[in-house]
Structure formats: structure tokens, C-alpha cells
Design an enzyme around this catalytic site. Structure first.
Site, PDB file in Angstrom:
ATOM      1  N   ASP A  88     -50.718 -27.308 -45.871  1.00  0.00           N
ATOM      2  CA  ASP A  88     -49.760 -27.945 -46.759  1.00  0.00           C
ATOM      3  C   ASP A  88     -49.137 -29.138 -46.033  1.00  0.00           C
ATOM      4  OD1 ASP A  88     -48.358 -26.368 -44.982  1.00  0.00           O
ATOM      5  OD2 ASP A  88     -46.990 -25.524 -46.454  1.00  0.00           O
ATOM      6  N   PHE A  96     -52.530 -34.424 -42.813  1.00  0.00           N
ATOM      7  CA  PHE A  96     -52.367 -34.743 -41.394  1.00  0.00           C
ATOM      8  C   PHE A  96     -51.940 -36.177 -41.121  1.00  0.00           C
ATOM      9  CE2 PHE A  96     -55.462 -31.241 -41.587  1.00  0.00           C
ATOM     10  CZ  PHE A  96     -54.744 -30.282 -40.898  1.00  0.00           C
ATOM     11  N   TYR A 100     -46.653 -31.945 -44.169  1.00  0.00           N
ATOM     12  CA  TYR A 100     -45.593 -31.851 -43.166  1.00  0.00           C
ATOM     13  C   TYR A 100     -44.247 -31.651 -43.864  1.00  0.00           C
ATOM     14  CZ  TYR A 100     -48.971 -34.136 -39.979  1.00  0.00           C
ATOM     15  OH  TYR A 100     -50.062 -34.469 -39.217  1.00  0.00           O
ATOM     16  N   HIS A 122     -56.442 -23.907 -36.982  1.00  0.00           N
ATOM     17  CA  HIS A 122     -55.634 -25.067 -37.352  1.00  0.00           C
ATOM     18  C   HIS A 122     -55.206 -25.817 -36.082  1.00  0.00           C
ATOM     19  CE1 HIS A 122     -52.211 -27.290 -39.102  1.00  0.00           C
ATOM     20  NE2 HIS A 122     -52.826 -27.124 -40.255  1.00  0.00           N
TER      21      HIS A 122
END
Length: 228
Positions: free
Chosen positions: A70, A83, A72, A192
Site C-alpha cells: 500500500d 515505491f 507510503y 518486501h
């Protein structure tokens, strides 16, 4: 709200996603988002950026999918591409710093900013499983309906004959591997890049060179991972 934004997308994504609206599958999601915003909560990214990933990377041009979790939750960071942050953001989010560390180890490329639109414009779909979040509350919009939309995106790309690279980072993203035919496409799974998990399989996974090796092997243009 969501329907109007989807209607403005290029035809490939519009035809993929508009049926979700017409079938009423996003009604609960839209109600939830309206309620949270009406309550004065800060929803990130801004509404006009929710579908930026599709605006920058048309369906027909998609060669690589980088699927995260999801956005930031820090105000000023998320801008609709997984990202990615605006060029002015300094310091970079820790997940992005780890991505750039792996890129340097993998291909020797050092990037000076975190705006990944240069990747998106080459055909890298920078997509999160969930497209919004509340400020300061990571994961706060999971399970509210965005997954229906992003599932449809992955299924559409996986159904194409065009060989495509799917880079799945984190447990939520990795669930999508089950619907992708790895005989036709390249599926690169790892932990991740978050500081909490990067050392459990993200570092050393070499996704950037492996993606380009697959693209070249199938007669497709590799990605220039260096950002200008």
C-alpha cells in the site's frame, strides 16, 4: 468518484476496470473512502493521484509489473506509483533506499532521486495492492475493496500472450503468483524491501537484471533502470 476517474483512463485500462463499477463491485470501497474523507482524515495520495500508475503506463506498453502493498503513509511521500516519491523528497523512504541498494548491487546503478516515473514511462507498472492509506496508519485501507481492482489488473495482464515480468514484493503481492502462468511470464517473488523484511530474501534477489534477461530472451526491450 472512482467511476469518473476510471472513465478518463486510456482504453486498455478503462475496458479492464470499468466493468467493476458497472457491476457495483466498488460501491463499498467508494462509500468507505467518502466516509473517511468526510471525517477529516487525510487519505494518501491525493484523489487525483489514485490512478497515476495507469496514466503513466498504458496496458499495451506494460512490460514489467512491480507490485507492492500500500502507499507510503507519510504525508508528502505517496504520489500514486508504488515505491516512488517526488524528486524533492529527501531523505528517501527506507523501502526505496533498500530498493536502490539492491539495484546498485545488482546492476551497479546509483540513482540520485526517488521519482520512479522514468521507469513507469518505459512500461513498468508501479502498482500497489491497495491504492490509498490514511496518514500515519500503514495498512489502514487493506481489505476495503481496492484488492478487487488490482486483482483485475493482474488477471488482465496475466491473460495476455505478451511475455511480461511480474515482480512481487511482500506477502500480499506474492499471493498474485497463483493466477500468473509462469510458463508464459516471468514471476519474481521476494520479501518486501521494508527494513522489517528486506534481509529475509529481498537483498540478493536481483530482480532488475533478471527482469531484463527475461525481456531480452523474449525479444522485448529491456528497462533502463537508471533515472535521469
Amino acid at each position: 468518484m472512482i467511476g469518473e476517474q476510471l472513465a478518463s483512463l486510456e482504453r486498455g485500462w478503462r475496458d479492464t476496470l470499468a466493468p467493476l463499477v458497472s457491476r457495483g463491485e466498488l460501491v463499498d470501497l467508494e462509500s468507505f473512502l467518502r466516509q473517511r474523507m468526510s471525517a477529516g482524515l487525510e487519505v494518501l495520495p491525493s484523489r487525483e493521484q489514485w490512478f497515476s500508475a495507469f496514466a503513466h503506463t498504458p496496458l499495451a506498453r506494460t512490460r514489467v509489473v512491480i507490485l507492492g502493498q500500500d502507499p507510503y503513509p507519510t504525508p508528502g511521500h505517496a504520489h500514486g506509483l508504488s515505491f516512488s516519491v517526488e524528486r524533492s523528497v529527501d531523505p528517501l523512504p527506507r523501502s526505496l533506499r533498500n530498493i536502490f541498494r539492491e539495484l546498485e548491487d545488482d546492476l551497479g546503478i546509483v540513482n540520485q532521486h526517488g521519482d520512479l516515473r522514468g521507469w513507469a514511462d518505459q512500461g513498468v507498472l508501479l502498482l500497489n495492492r491497495v491504492l490509498t492509506v490514511e496518514a500515519g496508519a500503514a495498512g489502514s485501507h487493506r481489505g476495503r475493496g481496492w484488492e478487487l481492482l488490482t486483482d483485475a489488473v493482474v488477471r488482465r495482464l496475466a491473460a495476455r500472450e505478451t511475455p511480461t515480468v511480474f515482480i512481487l514484493w511482500g506477502n500480499e503481492a506474492r499471493k498474485q503468483a497463483a493466477v500468473i502462468d509462469s510458463r508464459r511470464h516471468c514471476v519474481l517473488e521476494s520479501a518486501h524491501p521494508s527494513p522489517l523484511s528486506a534481509r529475509r530474501g529481498f537483498f540478493g534477489s536481483r530482480p532488475f537484471s533478471r527482469a531484463n534477461d527475461f525481456l531480452r530472451a523474449h525479444g522485448r526491450q529491456p528497462i533502463n533502470w537508471a533515472l535521469r
